[in-house]
Design a protein around this motif. Structure first.
Motif, PDB file in Angstrom:
ATOM      1  N   UNK A 168      40.208  40.164  27.681  1.00 30.01           N
ATOM      2  CA  UNK A 168      40.822  40.398  26.361  1.00 30.01           C
ATOM      3  C   UNK A 168      40.149  41.561  25.638  1.00 30.01           C
ATOM      4  N   UNK A 169      38.826  41.655  25.752  1.00 30.58           N
ATOM      5  CA  UNK A 169      38.111  42.761  25.112  1.00 30.58           C
ATOM      6  C   UNK A 169      38.531  44.099  25.706  1.00 30.58           C
ATOM      7  N   UNK A 170      38.653  44.151  27.023  1.00 30.39           N
ATOM      8  CA  UNK A 170      39.077  45.383  27.683  1.00 30.39           C
ATOM      9  C   UNK A 170      40.511  45.736  27.304  1.00 30.39           C
ATOM     10  N   UNK A 171      41.363  44.708  27.167  1.00 27.48           N
ATOM     11  CA  UNK A 171      42.742  44.953  26.768  1.00 27.48           C
ATOM     12  C   UNK A 171      42.836  45.549  25.371  1.00 27.48           C
ATOM     13  N   UNK A 172      42.032  45.036  24.443  1.00 24.96           N
ATOM     14  CA  UNK A 172      42.020  45.575  23.079  1.00 24.96           C
ATOM     15  C   UNK A 172      41.568  47.024  23.078  1.00 24.96           C
ATOM     16  N   UNK A 173      40.568  47.351  23.889  1.00 28.91           N
ATOM     17  CA  UNK A 173      40.089  48.724  23.980  1.00 28.91           C
ATOM     18  C   UNK A 173      41.143  49.640  24.583  1.00 28.91           C
ATOM     19  N   UNK A 174      41.860  49.138  25.600  1.00 22.96           N
ATOM     20  CA  UNK A 174      42.923  49.939  26.221  1.00 22.96           C
ATOM     21  C   UNK A 174      44.014  50.275  25.214  1.00 22.96           C
ATOM     22  N   UNK A 175      44.462  49.272  24.476  1.00 20.54           N
ATOM     23  CA  UNK A 175      45.544  49.510  23.519  1.00 20.54           C
ATOM     24  C   UNK A 175      45.089  50.419  22.379  1.00 20.54           C
ATOM     25  N   UNK A 176      43.835  50.290  22.011  1.00 25.25           N
ATOM     26  CA  UNK A 176      43.307  51.189  20.981  1.00 25.25           C
ATOM     27  C   UNK A 176      43.311  52.626  21.485  1.00 25.25           C
ATOM     28  N   UNK A 177      42.937  52.829  22.736  1.00 27.12           N
ATOM     29  CA  UNK A 177      42.936  54.172  23.311  1.00 27.12           C
ATOM     30  C   UNK A 177      44.352  54.730  23.412  1.00 27.12           C
ATOM     31  N   UNK A 178      45.304  53.872  23.802  1.00 22.83           N
ATOM     32  CA  UNK A 178      46.704  54.306  23.863  1.00 22.83           C
ATOM     33  C   UNK A 178      47.176  54.803  22.500  1.00 22.83           C
ATOM     34  N   UNK A 179      46.841  54.046  21.452  1.00 27.16           N
ATOM     35  CA  UNK A 179      47.279  54.405  20.105  1.00 27.16           C
ATOM     36  C   UNK A 179      46.646  55.711  19.652  1.00 27.16           C
ATOM     37  N   UNK A 228      57.756  55.253  20.037  1.00 32.17           N
ATOM     38  CA  UNK A 228      58.448  54.241  20.846  1.00 32.17           C
ATOM     39  C   UNK A 228      57.722  54.006  22.163  1.00 32.17           C
ATOM     40  N   UNK A 229      57.255  55.094  22.772  1.00 31.39           N
ATOM     41  CA  UNK A 229      56.563  54.975  24.061  1.00 31.39           C
ATOM     42  C   UNK A 229      55.271  54.182  23.935  1.00 31.39           C
ATOM     43  N   UNK A 230      54.477  54.495  22.913  1.00 27.85           N
ATOM     44  CA  UNK A 230      53.188  53.807  22.790  1.00 27.85           C
ATOM     45  C   UNK A 230      53.387  52.342  22.420  1.00 27.85           C
ATOM     46  N   UNK A 231      54.399  52.050  21.615  1.00 25.25           N
ATOM     47  CA  UNK A 231      54.674  50.661  21.272  1.00 25.25           C
ATOM     48  C   UNK A 231      55.102  49.868  22.511  1.00 25.25           C
ATOM     49  N   UNK A 232      55.924  50.491  23.361  1.00 24.30           N
ATOM     50  CA  UNK A 232      56.356  49.816  24.585  1.00 24.30           C
ATOM     51  C   UNK A 232      55.173  49.610  25.535  1.00 24.30           C
ATOM     52  N   UNK A 233      54.330  50.642  25.667  1.00 23.90           N
ATOM     53  CA  UNK A 233      53.185  50.541  26.572  1.00 23.90           C
ATOM     54  C   UNK A 233      52.212  49.450  26.118  1.00 23.90           C
ATOM     55  N   UNK A 234      51.940  49.404  24.820  1.00 27.10           N
ATOM     56  CA  UNK A 234      51.012  48.386  24.329  1.00 27.10           C
ATOM     57  C   UNK A 234      51.609  46.989  24.452  1.00 27.10           C
ATOM     58  N   UNK A 235      52.933  46.880  24.263  1.00 30.64           N
ATOM     59  CA  UNK A 235      53.582  45.578  24.403  1.00 30.64           C
ATOM     60  C   UNK A 235      53.512  45.091  25.842  1.00 30.64           C
ATOM     61  N   UNK A 236      53.783  45.987  26.792  1.00 31.15           N
ATOM     62  CA  UNK A 236      53.705  45.612  28.208  1.00 31.15           C
ATOM     63  C   UNK A 236      52.278  45.224  28.574  1.00 31.15           C
ATOM     64  N   UNK A 237      51.318  46.009  28.084  1.00 28.80           N
ATOM     65  CA  UNK A 237      49.913  45.711  28.380  1.00 28.80           C
ATOM     66  C   UNK A 237      49.518  44.342  27.836  1.00 28.80           C
ATOM     67  N   UNK A 238      49.977  44.030  26.637  1.00 31.80           N
ATOM     68  CA  UNK A 238      49.646  42.729  26.038  1.00 31.80           C
ATOM     69  C   UNK A 238      50.303  41.587  26.816  1.00 31.80           C
ATOM     70  N   UNK A 239      51.544  41.784  27.251  1.00 34.11           N
ATOM     71  CA  UNK A 239      52.220  40.749  28.037  1.00 34.11           C
ATOM     72  C   UNK A 239      51.489  40.484  29.353  1.00 34.11           C
ATOM     73  N   UNK A 240      51.046  41.557  29.998  1.00 34.51           N
ATOM     74  CA  UNK A 240      50.290  41.395  31.243  1.00 34.51           C
ATOM     75  C   UNK A 240      48.963  40.683  30.979  1.00 34.51           C
ATOM     76  N   UNK A 241      48.334  41.016  29.867  1.00 40.70           N
ATOM     77  CA  UNK A 241      47.079  40.354  29.501  1.00 40.70           C
ATOM     78  C   UNK A 241      47.309  38.869  29.233  1.00 40.70           C
ATOM     79  N   UNK A 242      48.409  38.545  28.550  1.00 35.05           N
ATOM     80  CA  UNK A 242      48.722  37.140  28.277  1.00 35.05           C
ATOM     81  C   UNK A 242      48.935  36.367  29.580  1.00 35.05           C
ATOM     82  N   UNK A 243      49.591  37.013  30.550  1.00 38.52           N
ATOM     83  CA  UNK A 243      49.819  36.354  31.844  1.00 38.52           C
ATOM     84  C   UNK A 243      48.490  36.092  32.548  1.00 38.52           C
ATOM     85  N   UNK A 244      47.580  37.074  32.487  1.00 35.60           N
ATOM     86  CA  UNK A 244      46.263  36.875  33.104  1.00 35.60           C
ATOM     87  C   UNK A 244      45.485  35.785  32.392  1.00 35.60           C
TER      88      UNK A 244
END
Length: 196
Positions: free
Chosen positions: A99-110, A145-161
């Motif tokens: 979860x920590x790595x996911x938050x850092x990834x999405x922050x970098x994307x933004x 739109x692209x960054x919102x979609x990317x972060x949403x997909x990343x969060x969904x994958x994180x939730x699955x993990x």
């Protein structure tokens, strides 16, 4: 649109801070669980060995030997249950790290999206293009739109993990409990056969 960009940056920073705080608390809790489970397992192992040694030395005293044999079975069960809890705590720690790595990834994307929008706006302004309309505004919307979609997909994958980690932790805990119960059952059957 500038307000949307500012809100996006604020959301990313705030979300990362909240995730970091929650992850830190979760890490401390998981570490405490793992330490407690490890201590219990070590204590059970030591006492089990002690009872086994005493039981062997008092083999001629049937009643005492039986009591000590039962004690060994109980402590063996405790050790196996503690091992299951320790494994579950390790898995929970991995989930927190993810979860920590996911938050850092999405922050970098933004951040990258904000930098791209800023660069595009500077280039458009230098060319005399109105930033509020036309190609400049369309380009900004596409990046958002692209960054919102990317972060949403990343969060969904994180939730699955995360769900998978939870299932693995439950299985590890149940496996330890089942092994412990089987040890108790085996000890009980041994006593029943001796006195049956």
């Amino acid at each position: 649109m500038e307000m949307a960009i500012a809100a996006l940056g604020s959301l990313a920073a705030g979300g990362t801070a909240a995730a970091g705080t929650a992850a830190a608390a979760g890490t401390a809790a998981a570490a405490g669980t793992a330490a407690a489970a490890g201590t219990a397992a070590s204590a059970a192992t030591g006492l089990s060995s002690l009872f086994s040694t005493i039981g062997g030395g008092l083999g001629g005293l049937g009643g005492v030997s039986s009591i000590l044999s039962g004690g060994v079975s109980v402590l063996s069960a405790m050790r196996q249950m503690a091992a299951g809890e320790e494994k579950a705590a390790e898995i929970q720690t991995k989930a927190i790290d993810d979860r920590m790595q996911g938050a850092q990834r999405r922050r970098q994307m933004t951040r990258e999206a904000i930098d791209l929008i800023g660069g595009n706006d500077v280039a458009a302004a230098a060319a005399g293009i109105d930033l509020g309309y036309g190609q400049a505004a369309d380009a900004r919307s596409r990046v958002l739109d692209d960054v919102l979609m990317e972060t949403q997909i990343d969060r969904q994958q994180e939730d699955a993990r995360t769900m998978n980690y939870k299932r693995m932790a439950r299985r590890a805990r149940k496996s330890g409990q089942l092994s412990g119960f089987l040890s108790l059952a085996e000890g009980g059957l041994g006593l029943a056969e001796r006195y049956g």
